[in-house]
Design a protein around this motif. Structure first.
Motif: not given
Length: 796
Positions: A164-166, A222-223, A257-263, A293-295
């Motif tokens: 895996s890779v970010p 992009d994941r 996943d990284i936190n790159d999307n706002p809710p 995002d997930i998690g």
């Protein structure tokens, strides 16, 4: 001398650069002297020049020919070619993998050789005289080395791989390093020199040809667009040249996943409703600020940031940390406020500082909550009631007036009642319309100190709407119980007691519970005020002492004294009582311990204890029982043995004491008459007229053969003999002489026999009127069989 090596033509063609040349290493090493076989004398040791020496042979692996593979040839200078020398080969694989021609010394491989299984073999050779088996050359050691060929492809032993890779990683970011293993010889040629290349997975990833490191080769992956990638990596030996062998493996690469999307809320306005009867803490609805995002990167925290319902509602995150749950914070009332508006914010809880420029990572929505009207039960003006009531309250006293109203706009009429289980003995009653709670029975604090009553309020128009309230009634104490002595009402005084000696401390109890505590006053009753034997002293601490006024007590004079004690309490109204204390005179030891309180003990001898007296009485009782038992046994010995008392015929005949000749039937019998009835002596004056027996009445007891065998006396005689034989054979039969009363009852009587044994001889009916002339003894039979006189009253 030297060693000779003969190579096959195939080997000379493939490897002309001396791969199979036998390395000749002539050495001046002296051999060991040969052993001479000489019977009776020791062998002479001599040093001779070594005839052969070598180190190793080389042979290619994986030979696939049909004939054995020729390895080389052993030859000694002593070999003249006449076959007198025998060559022997020992060591690793000798006889199984390698063979030698013992005449020529030619060595062959008879199995396929694999360098990856075994790279070399250590062998030993010796030349011996074929006839004498004497060694002609010292044993020498040599090595057969298996020469490698490129017959193994590179292998990835740990594949397939997971990596895996970010997401959004930069170009050149390392993902994973792969290593391929080649079983060929890495020290010889290029057979084990591996290079890596990517077969599948471009342009997203690449691999370093020498190190096998897989790296990212495309920026901003992009994941949320694509998460999984499959990459195929190839490893090829011979340095990647044409003709090299290759192996492949697969890598499954996942973009983490990284936190790159706002809710973002999927609705800008939520509509919810809740009944006004919803309890505090109940859920109203759920909202969700979706995050791609997930998690942990999708976990949210919700809060109410504005609105008129901030104090009425609350919001929390569910266990998954994704949804917001709106709950009731305070009781709702449709009549007070029918709707609320909430402004809710949802924000990520885990932020990446490097990605703040993609923010803000939160969103806002509006929630409108409508309160639904519910027909609510009546509401009491107090959650509970507490009342204090004196126990001497009169019946019908109003204890409390409870009040309840309908909280709905309809304001329906309310009716009151008492839940029967809360007042099972019905001490109280509530007025149905006013809610006035009153007593209907007298109260007694000593019996029930608290009454926990449940009052019900019900709407007239909807009987299902019922509410309840608890009314706790404490019954206050009134001094209405007199005190009395506690524990027991008995005491004792020792015979050796002196005047003024304490014999008992008395205390009193009172069911009442005054606020200031109990206070008792003790004195002797007026009739015992001048008691010459005892006196009472009030200790002023709710106890009193009973003291003696004299000495010289004796059980012979008086054993029991009765002392009346007068007790009063200190409350208003004052309650008094008189209790009698029973005082027994007892004999005591020197320490004052009671030995006996019974006057009867003095009648016993001084040296005889109670235990000894009991033992004597027990012995007397046992003796009496033994005497009675012996008498009973003697009585049983005199009586004839009967197995069954019900079969005692003589006893049965005694019951019919009116039949026959009266006392003559129950007196002693002449046993001779049993054996010979005709020869029995008849006493004059005692003859009686017997009735002829009826054969039919005895047919169920006497066998027909015996009855019908003869006439007259012979029938009776045969019957008696048959019964006598049965009795002799039966050990449990009763005495046979008791049967005499049946066969010959009334013998010699003027009434003759009343038996029915001879009744079969006559067909005429018998008349029994003459029984009335025989006197009172035959009155019963006359009444049963005779003709009653008309003036005789009936017996029944």
């Amino acid at each position: 001398m030297g060693d000779r090596l003969h190579l096959p033509a195939v080997a000379r063609t493939l490897l002309p650069v001396a791969l199979c040349i036998v390395t000749l290493l002539p050495l001046s090493i002296l051999g060991r002297p040969a052993e001479e076989e000489n019977t009776g004398s020791s062998a002479l040791l001599q040093r001779v020049k070594r005839g052969w020496v070598w180190n190793q042979f080389f042979v290619l692996e994986e030979y696939t020919g049909l004939e054995p593979l020729y390895i080389g040839k052993l030859h000694s200078d002593m070999d003249k070619g006449d076959g007198s020398i025998k060559y022997i080969l020992t060591g690793d694989g000798a006889g199984t993998t390698f063979t030698i021609d013992d005449s020529t010394g030619d060595i062959h491989a008879i199995q396929r050789l694999d360098r990856e299984v075994r790279a070399q073999y250590l062998l030993r050779a010796q030349a011996r005289n074929r006839l004498t088996d004497r060694p002609l050359e010292p044993e020498s050691q040599f090595i057969v080395k298996i020469q490698d060929i490129n017959d193994n492809e590179p292998k990835f032993l740990d594949g397939p791989y997971q990596a895996s890779v970010p997401e959004m990683s930069n170009i050149g970011t390392s993902v994973i390093q792969l290593t391929a293993t080649d079983a060929d010889d890495p020290t010889y040629g290029n057979s084990a020199r591996v290079v890596y290349s990517i077969v599948e997975g471009q342009p997203y990833f690449s691999v370093d040809a020498k190190t096998g490191v897989v790296r990212v080769s495309l920026a901003d992956m992009d994941r949320e667009t694509r998460e999984n990638y499959t990459v195929v990596i190839q490893a090829k030996d011979m340095g990647g040249q044409l003709g090299g062998l290759a192996g492949t493996t697969t890598i499954n690469i996942t973009l983490s996943d990284i936190n790159d999307n706002p809710p973002m809320f999927d609705q800008r306005l939520y509509q919810m409703s809740v009944p006004e009867s919803a309890p505090v803490g109940s859920a109203v609805g759920r909202i969700w600020a979706k995050d791609r995002d997930i998690g942990v990167n999708a976990e949210m925290k919700y809060s109410i940031i504005d609105g008129d319902g901030r104090d009425t509602f609350d919001i929390s995150t569910d266990p998954t940390n994704l949804f917001g749950i709106i709950t009731v914070k305070r009781p709702l009332n449709f009549e007070g406020k029918p709707s609320y508006t909430l402004k809710v914010e949802g924000a990520n809880t885990h932020l990446d500082p490097a990605l703040r420029h993609r923010g803000p990572f939160k969103d806002v929505t509006i929630v409108h909550v409508s309160v639904e009207d519910v027909d609510e039960p009546p509401l009491f003006d107090s959650p509970a009631y507490y009342i204090e009531l004196s126990e001497d309250a009169e019946i019908g006293t109003v204890v409390k007036t409870v009040s309840a109203r309908d909280p709905d706009a309809a304001n329906n009429t309310v009716r009151y009642s008492i839940e029967r289980s809360s007042d099972p003995e019905k001490f109280f009653y509530v007025e149905i319309t006013s809610g006035s709670l009153m007593t209907v029975r007298s109260l007694d604090r000593e019996e029930i100190g608290w009454h926990n009553i449940t009052v019900l309020a019900m709407e007239m128009n909807n009987p299902t709407k019922i509410s309840s309230v608890s009314v706790a009634v404490r019954v206050l104490d009134v001094n209405d119980n007199p005190p009395s002595l506690t524990h027991y009402l008995e005491a004792y005084v020792c015979e050796n007691a002196k005047a003024g000696q304490l014999i008992q401390t008395v205390t009193a109890v009172d069911p009442d519970e005054p606020l200031g505590g109990q206070r008792f006053y003790y004195s002797l009753a007026p009739e015992a005020a001048n008691n010459p034997n005892f006196t009472l002293r009030d200790n002023q601490d709710n106890t009193a002492w009973i003291l003696t006024r004299r000495g010289g007590w004796s059980q012979q004079d008086q054993t029991v004294f009765y002392l009346p004690i007068y007790i009063s309490d200190g409350e208003h109204p004052v309650q008094t009582s008189t209790s009698t204390l029973t005082i027994r005179v007892c004999s005591c030891d020197q320490e004052g311990n009671v030995m006996s309180c019974n006057a009867e003990a003095y009648s016993l001898p001084a040296s005889l204890s109670r235990g000894a007296l009991i033992a004597i009485l027990a012995c007397i009782f046992v003796l009496l029982v033994m005497i009675l038992l012996m008498l009973s046994l003697r009585t049983h010995r005199k009586k004839p043995y009967l197995c069954d008392e019900e079969e005692n015929v003589h006893e049965n005949i005694v019951r019919y004491d009116d039949e026959g000749g009266g006392e003559e039937d129950t007196e002693a019998f002449d046993i001779g008459a049993m054996w010979n009835p005709r020869e029995a002596h008849h006493h004059l004056g005692k003859m009686r007229q017997d009735m002829l027996p009826e054969i039919e009445s005895l047919s169920r007891y006497v066998p027909q053969a015996c009855v019908m065998g003869g006439h007259g006396d012979s029938n009776v005689h045969g019957y008696v003999l048959a019964k006598l034989l049965d009795a002799d054979m039966d050990a449990c039969a009763p005495p046979y002489d008791s049967l005499q009363t049946y066969a010959y009852e009334g013998e010699g009587s003027v009434a003759e026999s009343l038996s029915s044994l001879q009744s079969g001889t006559s067909n005429t009916d018998h008349e029994y009127d003459y029984l009335n002339d025989w006197g009172p003894r035959f009155k019963k039979l006359a009444e049963m069989y005779g003709v009653l006189e008309t003036n005789t009253p009936p017996l029944w």
